[in-house]
Write an enzyme that holds these catalytic residues in place. Structure first.
Site, PDB file in Angstrom:
ATOM      1  N   GLN A   1     -18.286 -10.268  12.124  1.00  0.00           N
ATOM      2  CA  GLN A   1     -16.872 -10.284  12.000  1.00  0.00           C
ATOM      3  C   GLN A   1     -16.502  -9.921  10.656  1.00  0.00           C
ATOM      4  OE1 GLN A   1     -14.282 -11.324  14.033  1.00  0.00           O
ATOM      5  NE2 GLN A   1     -15.619 -12.152  15.641  1.00  0.00           N
TER       6      GLN A   1
ATOM      7  N   CYS B   1      -8.349   1.735   0.565  1.00  0.00           N
ATOM      8  CA  CYS B   1      -7.816   0.911   1.408  1.00  0.00           C
ATOM      9  C   CYS B   1      -7.529  -0.300   0.675  1.00  0.00           C
ATOM     10  CB  CYS B   1      -8.334   1.008   2.568  1.00  0.00           C
ATOM     11  SG  CYS B   1      -7.696  -0.367   3.602  1.00  0.00           S
TER      12      CYS B   1
ATOM     13  N   CYS C   1      -0.997   6.768   6.475  1.00  0.00           N
ATOM     14  CA  CYS C   1      -1.987   6.046   7.323  1.00  0.00           C
ATOM     15  C   CYS C   1      -1.910   5.254   8.218  1.00  0.00           C
ATOM     16  CB  CYS C   1      -2.933   5.161   6.330  1.00  0.00           C
ATOM     17  SG  CYS C   1      -4.276   4.280   7.086  1.00  0.00           S
TER      18      CYS C   1
ATOM     19  N   CYS D   1     -10.015 -11.307  21.327  1.00  0.00           N
ATOM     20  CA  CYS D   1      -9.378 -10.376  20.541  1.00  0.00           C
ATOM     21  C   CYS D   1      -8.264  -9.547  20.881  1.00  0.00           C
ATOM     22  CB  CYS D   1     -10.589  -9.416  19.812  1.00  0.00           C
ATOM     23  SG  CYS D   1     -11.268  -8.310  20.883  1.00  0.00           S
TER      24      CYS D   1
ATOM     25  N   ASP E   1     -17.198 -14.579  24.710  1.00  0.00           N
ATOM     26  CA  ASP E   1     -16.458 -13.841  23.825  1.00  0.00           C
ATOM     27  C   ASP E   1     -16.799 -12.418  24.054  1.00  0.00           C
ATOM     28  OD1 ASP E   1     -15.832 -12.894  21.113  1.00  0.00           O
ATOM     29  OD2 ASP E   1     -17.549 -13.476  20.083  1.00  0.00           O
TER      30      ASP E   1
ATOM     31  N   TYR F   1     -21.977 -12.425  25.906  1.00  0.00           N
ATOM     32  CA  TYR F   1     -21.643 -11.481  24.924  1.00  0.00           C
ATOM     33  C   TYR F   1     -21.915 -12.187  23.482  1.00  0.00           C
ATOM     34  CZ  TYR F   1     -18.694 -10.086  28.755  1.00  0.00           C
ATOM     35  OH  TYR F   1     -18.408  -9.666  30.089  1.00  0.00           O
TER      36      TYR F   1
ATOM     37  N   GLU G   1     -26.292 -10.742  26.039  1.00  0.00           N
ATOM     38  CA  GLU G   1     -25.875  -9.967  25.085  1.00  0.00           C
ATOM     39  C   GLU G   1     -26.190  -8.343  25.586  1.00  0.00           C
ATOM     40  OE1 GLU G   1     -24.281  -7.037  22.500  1.00  0.00           O
ATOM     41  OE2 GLU G   1     -23.685  -9.511  22.601  1.00  0.00           O
TER      42      GLU G   1
ATOM     43  N   CYS H   1      -2.672   0.257   9.138  1.00  0.00           N
ATOM     44  CA  CYS H   1      -1.700  -1.071   9.306  1.00  0.00           C
ATOM     45  C   CYS H   1      -0.492  -1.001  10.153  1.00  0.00           C
ATOM     46  CB  CYS H   1      -1.391  -1.611   7.930  1.00  0.00           C
ATOM     47  SG  CYS H   1      -2.953  -2.017   6.900  1.00  0.00           S
TER      48      CYS H   1
ATOM     49  N   CYS I   1       0.798  -1.155   0.036  1.00  0.00           N
ATOM     50  CA  CYS I   1       0.065   0.076  -0.074  1.00  0.00           C
ATOM     51  C   CYS I   1       0.924   1.328  -0.090  1.00  0.00           C
ATOM     52  CB  CYS I   1      -0.977   0.096   1.260  1.00  0.00           C
ATOM     53  SG  CYS I   1      -1.795   1.447   1.447  1.00  0.00           S
TER      54      CYS I   1
END
Length: 367
Positions: A203, A177, A98, A324, A297, A232, A256, A101, A90
């Site tokens: 996702q 992008c 940017c 995550c 999660d 969650y 949730e 990333c 990129c």
């Protein structure tokens, strides 16, 4: 990835003379959590982006004052390159450009090994666990590009668009992008359609739903007649397949925080017992029964002690933790360990190529 909005750095009170703009040569140390590497300079740690372990680089300080414990910087010139360094695909990736990333300058295989090193280091430091972590590729991207099925740009005058610099409100104009997918999200997993609200969580990597469902089901090995708790739960991605696995004699309950998502989960998962509300608060007053299985999660900050202790109070035989953030995962695993739940397997997936983010599925079982 996190369901919470991206936080901007808080304004800090200056602690002495600014170091921003200072330059120095340095040998690059190990990768650290957050998409940077550790450099030591004048008895201070500097977290440096756009570098690789083992390189010699010219560092320019981007954040820091004389009174700070650590500084931040960019590798603005590479004096001795790692064999894992590649030309970023990129044109907007690099110092001062940017900030989306972290690893475009790194070969894909090395990106994944770096992420594995970060997860292992967080588990070792925060949970006292010595685990070898292999980050698995996921189908659905093209050499790490073209996977973001949802993308947001900053609108600019004249119909242009841009993206923000790292830890900044400054905007870099971009045409496109390279992480953006050619088509939007398809709300499906294992051939099953899910209703998702506009702007609701799903996702972003097209291979993520199938991959995560498969990993969770393989870890838990749900049996007919078992009781499962999905925390969650979103719109019911895991609940839907848990219901199939436990059958008519089983029971699946979901919690949730988002009421709209909970309503959709009931539509997506016939037979699901679903409650909207803060997970910790709901568990304190509801579903006060034993469960065989738990899917956990949480958002990026993790589940934390209140929720973990409510889970172990239900005495599940197994917990599948979808994480995550490796630091939050490690902190929560340490709390589980206090209550006799040990980590028996861990898989990590490269759901966010070119960035430092990584998704893990950890299996916890009672000693």
């Amino acid at each position: 990835m996190s369901r919470q909005p991206q936080r901007r750095p808080r304004a800090r009170k200056e602690r002495g003379e600014s170091a921003v703009g200072q330059r120095f040569e340095a040998e690059v140390g190990p990768v650290a959590h957050g998409g940077h590497c550790v450099v030591r300079h004048a008895d201070r740690v500097v977290f440096v982006r756009h570098a690789l372990p083992g390189e010699r680089v010219l560092v320019e300080i981007t954040e820091g004052t004389a009174g700070d414990r650590f500084w931040r910087g960019d590798a603005v010139e590479v004096l001795s390159a790692s064999p894992d360094r590649v030309t970023a695909p990129c044109p907007y990736a690099g110092p001062g450009l940017c900030g989306g990333c972290d690893f475009q300058h790194v070969s894909l295989s090395r990106q994944r090994s770096l992420k594995g090193e970060v997860v292992a280091e967080q588990l070792r430091r925060l949970a006292k666990l010595d685990v070898e972590v292999v980050v698995e590729a996921v189908p659905g991207d093209t050499e790490g590009l073209g996977w973001r099925t949802r993308q947001r740009y900053v609108p600019l005058p004249g119909g242009r668009q841009g993206m923000r610099q790292h830890r900044s409100h400054e905007v870099v104009p971009v045409e496109k992008c390279l992480l953006e997918a050619t088509s939007g999200p398809t709300f499906e997993a294992r051939g099953t359609h899910f209703d998702v609200a506009d702007g609701g969580f799903w996702q972003v990597h097209p291979g993520a739903p199938d991959t995560l469902v498969g990993a969770v089901l393989e870890a838990l090995a749900p049996q007919p007649g078992e009781r499962a708790l999905d925390l969650y739960a979103g719109v019911g991605l895991f609940s839907r397949f848990l219901l199939d696995a436990v059958g008519a004699d089983g029971r699946v309950c979901a919690i949730e925080g988002d009421a709209a998502a909970t309503k959709l989960a009931k539509r997506n998962c016939p037979g699901l017992h679903a409650t909207a509300g803060d997970v910790g608060e709901v568990l304190a007053t509801t579903y006060d029964e034993s469960f065989d299985l738990v899917v956990l999660d949480p958002p990026r900050v993790g589940a934390k002690r209140k929720v973990v202790e409510q889970i172990v109070d239900r005495r599940p035989r197994a917990v599948a933790y979808v994480a995550c953030d490796p630091a939050a995962l490690a902190r929560d695993l340490a709390i589980f360990a206090e209550h006799g739940y040990r980590l028996t397997s861990l898989r990590a997936f490269d759901l966010f190529p070119m960035t430092h983010h990584v998704e893990c599925v950890a299996l916890l079982e009672k000693d």
